[in-house]
Design a protein around this motif. Sequence first.
Motif, PDB file in Angstrom:
ATOM      1  N   ASP A 104     -59.174-105.115 -18.651  1.00  0.00           N
ATOM      2  CA  ASP A 104     -57.784-105.171 -19.103  1.00  0.00           C
ATOM      3  C   ASP A 104     -56.824-105.173 -17.922  1.00  0.00           C
ATOM      4  O   ASP A 104     -57.229-105.117 -16.757  1.00  0.00           O
ATOM      5  CB  ASP A 104     -57.483-104.061 -20.118  1.00  0.00           C
ATOM      6  N   ALA A 105     -55.532-105.239 -18.206  1.00  0.00           N
ATOM      7  CA  ALA A 105     -54.512-105.400 -17.173  1.00  0.00           C
ATOM      8  C   ALA A 105     -54.319-104.155 -16.328  1.00  0.00           C
ATOM      9  O   ALA A 105     -53.599-104.196 -15.329  1.00  0.00           O
ATOM     10  CB  ALA A 105     -53.173-105.791 -17.820  1.00  0.00           C
ATOM     11  N   GLU A 106     -54.957-103.048 -16.688  1.00  0.00           N
ATOM     12  CA  GLU A 106     -54.898-101.838 -15.869  1.00  0.00           C
ATOM     13  C   GLU A 106     -56.203-101.585 -15.126  1.00  0.00           C
ATOM     14  O   GLU A 106     -56.366-100.557 -14.479  1.00  0.00           O
ATOM     15  CB  GLU A 106     -54.540-100.630 -16.746  1.00  0.00           C
ATOM     16  N   GLY A 107     -57.141-102.520 -15.241  1.00  0.00           N
ATOM     17  CA  GLY A 107     -58.389-102.382 -14.505  1.00  0.00           C
ATOM     18  C   GLY A 107     -59.470-101.620 -15.225  1.00  0.00           C
ATOM     19  O   GLY A 107     -60.470-101.233 -14.612  1.00  0.00           O
ATOM     20  N   ARG A 108     -59.303-101.401 -16.519  1.00  0.00           N
ATOM     21  CA  ARG A 108     -60.362-100.735 -17.281  1.00  0.00           C
ATOM     22  C   ARG A 108     -61.413-101.747 -17.697  1.00  0.00           C
ATOM     23  O   ARG A 108     -61.066-102.838 -18.162  1.00  0.00           O
ATOM     24  CB  ARG A 108     -59.784-100.040 -18.508  1.00  0.00           C
ATOM     25  N   LEU A 109     -62.678-101.380 -17.547  1.00  0.00           N
ATOM     26  CA  LEU A 109     -63.776-102.210 -18.009  1.00  0.00           C
ATOM     27  C   LEU A 109     -64.066-101.848 -19.453  1.00  0.00           C
ATOM     28  O   LEU A 109     -64.645-100.803 -19.746  1.00  0.00           O
ATOM     29  CB  LEU A 109     -65.012-102.009 -17.126  1.00  0.00           C
ATOM     30  N   LEU A 110     -63.625-102.702 -20.369  1.00  0.00           N
ATOM     31  CA  LEU A 110     -63.673-102.394 -21.789  1.00  0.00           C
ATOM     32  C   LEU A 110     -65.026-102.695 -22.406  1.00  0.00           C
ATOM     33  O   LEU A 110     -65.378-102.137 -23.439  1.00  0.00           O
ATOM     34  CB  LEU A 110     -62.580-103.185 -22.515  1.00  0.00           C
ATOM     35  N   ALA A 111     -65.744-103.605 -21.816  1.00  0.00           N
ATOM     36  CA  ALA A 111     -67.104-103.930 -22.260  1.00  0.00           C
ATOM     37  C   ALA A 111     -67.818-104.460 -21.039  1.00  0.00           C
ATOM     38  O   ALA A 111     -67.213-105.146 -20.216  1.00  0.00           O
ATOM     39  CB  ALA A 111     -67.078-104.988 -23.367  1.00  0.00           C
ATOM     40  N   ARG A 112     -69.092-104.142 -20.904  1.00  0.00           N
ATOM     41  CA  ARG A 112     -69.806-104.625 -19.720  1.00  0.00           C
ATOM     42  C   ARG A 112     -71.270-104.841 -20.051  1.00  0.00           C
ATOM     43  O   ARG A 112     -71.825-104.206 -20.953  1.00  0.00           O
ATOM     44  CB  ARG A 112     -69.648-103.660 -18.549  1.00  0.00           C
TER      45      ARG A 112
END
Length: 335
Positions: free
Chosen positions: A48-56
């Motif tokens: 996301d736009a804050e650098g969170r890895l939402l799925a990997r």
Amino acid sequence: MPTAPRPAHLAAPLPVPGPAPVPAHGLAVGPVAALDIGGTKIAGALVDAEGRLLARVQRPTPAREDAETVMAVVAEVLDALAGSPLWDSAGAVGIGSAGPVDAARGTVSPVNVPGWRDFPLVDRVRRLAGGRPVTLVGDGVAMTAAEHWLGAARGHADALCLVVSTGVGGGLVLGGRLHPGPTGNAGHIGHLSVDLDGAPCACGGRGCVERLAGGPHIARHALDGGWRPGPEGDASAAAVAEAARAGHPAALAAFERAARALAAGIAATAHLVEIDIAVVGGGVAGAGEVLFAPLRHHLADYATLAFARGLTVVPAATGTDAGLLGAAAATRATG
């Protein structure tokens, strides 16, 4: 799916000029898909736009197999990401790949994936991703994008970021923007020649930074100087670093030589484009002060012009997620 730990300090999210919805403040609403492709692993994430890895997702790279076998693993990773409910909101795909890459042509020829030579990766990924725009950069540029967005180069307008591992790569931030160059390889410090009469490098040059500071060359120099691995037989740069911390003279000499080569390359870059920070990541950087102390010492000898004397050298901050974060950041930065 749980999110990955975030870096200790966050930057303002990068603007997204691409197809994702962009509100008035200029920040992307949706995530972007990121691929990190190397000789050991092929990883993917929605970022996301804050650098969170939402799925990997991550799979081993079948590095010694044919081109289509490797591509099948890329397809498997993308298919897994497409199973996320967030996939439909992902507006673009970013790829950070081992190189050489050619972003202008959309092709990759990773040294450590011999089945891919001028492989049309961008076109293949675009088709798998439903026609979404795809941004390709080399892995050194991806790491640079990550460090400028969320890491140690955050807030710096002019920076060089290095990946010192099996090889030595890098990337540039100039004027506050990622500078990948026409082919996605700008800042490839590993193949600056710092010893004109030095040993031949795999690139065809002589005395390249990589030929002196890459992990296998550090280990070889220590072995040539009389260092021997322990009972486990580990002859890696990490094992040499452990010996250097214990005071072994050949191990110390190997890191001194590597640090001097890196210092010469960093200083040459600073004199050419006026960077004010160099960020060093990769496995060899894990040696800590065994590398950084002599690096800073030699940098003072090489960065002699007045505008380069304030140059600082620091460790990278984005860790093992740098490739994924950087692939996403490159997409946001270059659109």
